[in-house]
Design a protein around this motif. Structure first.
Motif, PDB file in Angstrom:
ATOM      1  N   VAL A 314       0.828  -1.205   0.000  1.00 40.14           N
ATOM      2  CA  VAL A 314       0.000   0.000   0.000  1.00 40.14           C
ATOM      3  C   VAL A 314       0.865   1.259   0.000  1.00 40.14           C
ATOM      4  N   SER A 315       1.877   1.288   0.832  1.00 35.63           N
ATOM      5  CA  SER A 315       2.745   2.469   0.886  1.00 35.63           C
ATOM      6  C   SER A 315       3.423   2.724  -0.456  1.00 35.63           C
ATOM      7  N   GLY A 316       3.931   1.662  -1.070  1.00 34.25           N
ATOM      8  CA  GLY A 316       4.593   1.816  -2.358  1.00 34.25           C
ATOM      9  C   GLY A 316       3.644   2.312  -3.425  1.00 34.25           C
ATOM     10  N   TYR A 317       2.427   1.781  -3.412  1.00 32.02           N
ATOM     11  CA  TYR A 317       1.424   2.218  -4.384  1.00 32.02           C
ATOM     12  C   TYR A 317       1.107   3.702  -4.175  1.00 32.02           C
ATOM     13  N   ALA A 318       0.931   4.102  -2.921  1.00 31.96           N
ATOM     14  CA  ALA A 318       0.651   5.518  -2.631  1.00 31.96           C
ATOM     15  C   ALA A 318       1.812   6.410  -3.070  1.00 31.96           C
ATOM     16  N   ARG A 319       3.045   5.991  -2.791  1.00 31.65           N
ATOM     17  CA  ARG A 319       4.214   6.765  -3.226  1.00 31.65           C
ATOM     18  C   ARG A 319       4.220   6.929  -4.738  1.00 31.65           C
TER      19      ARG A 319
END
Length: 403
Positions: A314-319
């Motif tokens: 999720v964090s990578g997708y948001a970044r």
């Protein structure tokens, strides 16, 4: 003369597909899957803090109507994300084709709903018929293959990478998509050998209506295997003319960025640029600067899907969304008068969802350069028809222009 830039944010779905209950991840139906919405929620809850922090910040895509489109698609109103005023045309597109995969989404965005049911391999072990594996072994000159199952690519490397290096047997696996994937080490097995294997076995898979054979090369040592950028997709050639053919047949230039050339087996495509997403973004900037009047540039940014969606990061997708948004903010002022920039997606891949496969969702349709206001609910094929209308060339297929 007008130009068109069609940009696919690979897997950035916005929920709301009316037939999501017919598609599954593991045993869970895709009902309620919402790639963008669930990332928004995770960021707001402080659950996406790796390499970024706080609420999801997409000011440029918001001004193009992204969150209006998301609200239209799924009814999950997030008033804090709505930018007012919106300076583009926006809507939500629903897919007709029976699939939640790359070829289905891209073919239909290019004006051709898939005219058949894809073949999918069963989630059993072995997953593949014995004669198919025997043919792969014969082409590769090996006495067997590894995996022969459903699985995530990175998991396959962890499970079978060392044995592959030791035995020379290629790693063959699939997913919920209509794909046959072969992973092999670039140095121990050989990149050219892997590509030759995939190219030679592809006609057999295509005859079965399997959408793609994908070469998945990797490098490194046990415990630190990593895929390389030398992936190559061997896809079925579209059986009828698509948007790229329409443009090329009208005497216009067609430039592909990312895996577009692979998806369409170079049908109607003059030039292609490949690489990781940061390189592809610079290629998109270069296309805005140099592409001729009347041309089409068709781009796919795959890392939303490949690096973050399938890995449920999720964090990578948001970044990556925030990086993409910042780049679009730089790109928009460079567009020429008369240019159209259409940003959309091909399916979903909700990183909060069960399993590791794509999710069946509606997708955003954001159009800069043609006024402002709601387009409404449209079909994937309407994207191709609208670009053809903008370029003033004849369209084929079921799509209707929303411009």
């Amino acid at each position: 003369m007008s130009r068109a830039f069609l940009v696919v944010m690979d897997s950035v779905g916005i929920g709301g597909a009316p037939d999501a209950d017919s598609y599954f991840n593991d045993t869970r139906p895709d009902t309620g899957a919402d790639t963008l919405g669930h990332i928004v929620d995770a960021c707001a809850a402080g659950q996406a803090e790796d390499g970024r922090s706080g609420p999801l910040h997409l000011p440029n895509l918001a001004k193009l109507g992204l969150f209006h489109a998301a609200d239209l698609a799924s009814g999950a109103h997030r008033s804090a994300m709505i930018a007012d005023p919106v300076n583009a045309r926006w809507g939500a597109a629903t897919e007709q084709s029976k699939g939640k995969d790359t070829p289905s989404g891209h073919w239909e965005l290019a004006g051709l709903p898939v005219p058949w049911d894809w073949h999918y391999f069963p989630d059993t072990q072995p997953a593949f018929p014995a004669d198919l594996i025997a043919k792969a072994c014969d082409i590769a000159g090996v006495d067997g293959t590894l995996a022969n199952c459903h699985g995530s690519g990175t998991v396959m490397l962890d499970r079978f990478g060392a044995e592959h290096v030791r035995t020379g047997q290629p790693i063959c696996y699939t997913s919920a998509d209509s794909v046959f994937q072969i992973a092999a080490h670039e140095e121990h097995f050989g990149l050219d050998r892997l590509l030759d294997l995939c190219e030679r076995i592809a006609p057999t898979l295509h005859a079965m209506k399997v959408g793609r054979v994908i070469a998945r090369p990797f490098v490194g040592e046990e415990g630190s295997y990593q895929r390389t950028a030398n992936r190559h997709d061997y896809a079925i050639t579209p059986p009828e003319p698509i948007l790229t053919n329409w443009v090329q047949d009208a005497g216009r230039a067609v430039h592909a960025i990312g895996k577009i050339g692979d998806i369409f087996t170079m049908e109607g495509i003059d030039t292609v640029a490949k690489g990781p997403d940061d390189v592809l973004m610079e290629q998109l900037f270069a296309a805005v600067d140099t592409m001729a009047d009347g041309s089409l540039t068709f781009a796919n940014f795959v890392e939303f899907d490949s690096l973050y969606g399938h890995r449920r990061n999720v964090s990578g997708y948001a970044r990556h969304l925030e990086w993409f948004d910042a780049q679009i903010g730089r790109l928009l002022p460079l567009m020429r008068a008369g240019d159209l920039l259409l940003i959309t997606a091909d399916h979903g891949n909700d990183p909060t969802w069960t399993g590791t496969d794509h999710t069946r969702e509606r997708v955003p349709v954001l159009v800069a350069g043609c006024g402002a206001g709601q387009i409404g609910q449209v079909g994937f094929a309407d994207v191709a028809a609208s670009i053809a209308a903008h370029l003033n060339i004849p369209a084929q297929g079921p799509g209707r222009s929303f411009l």
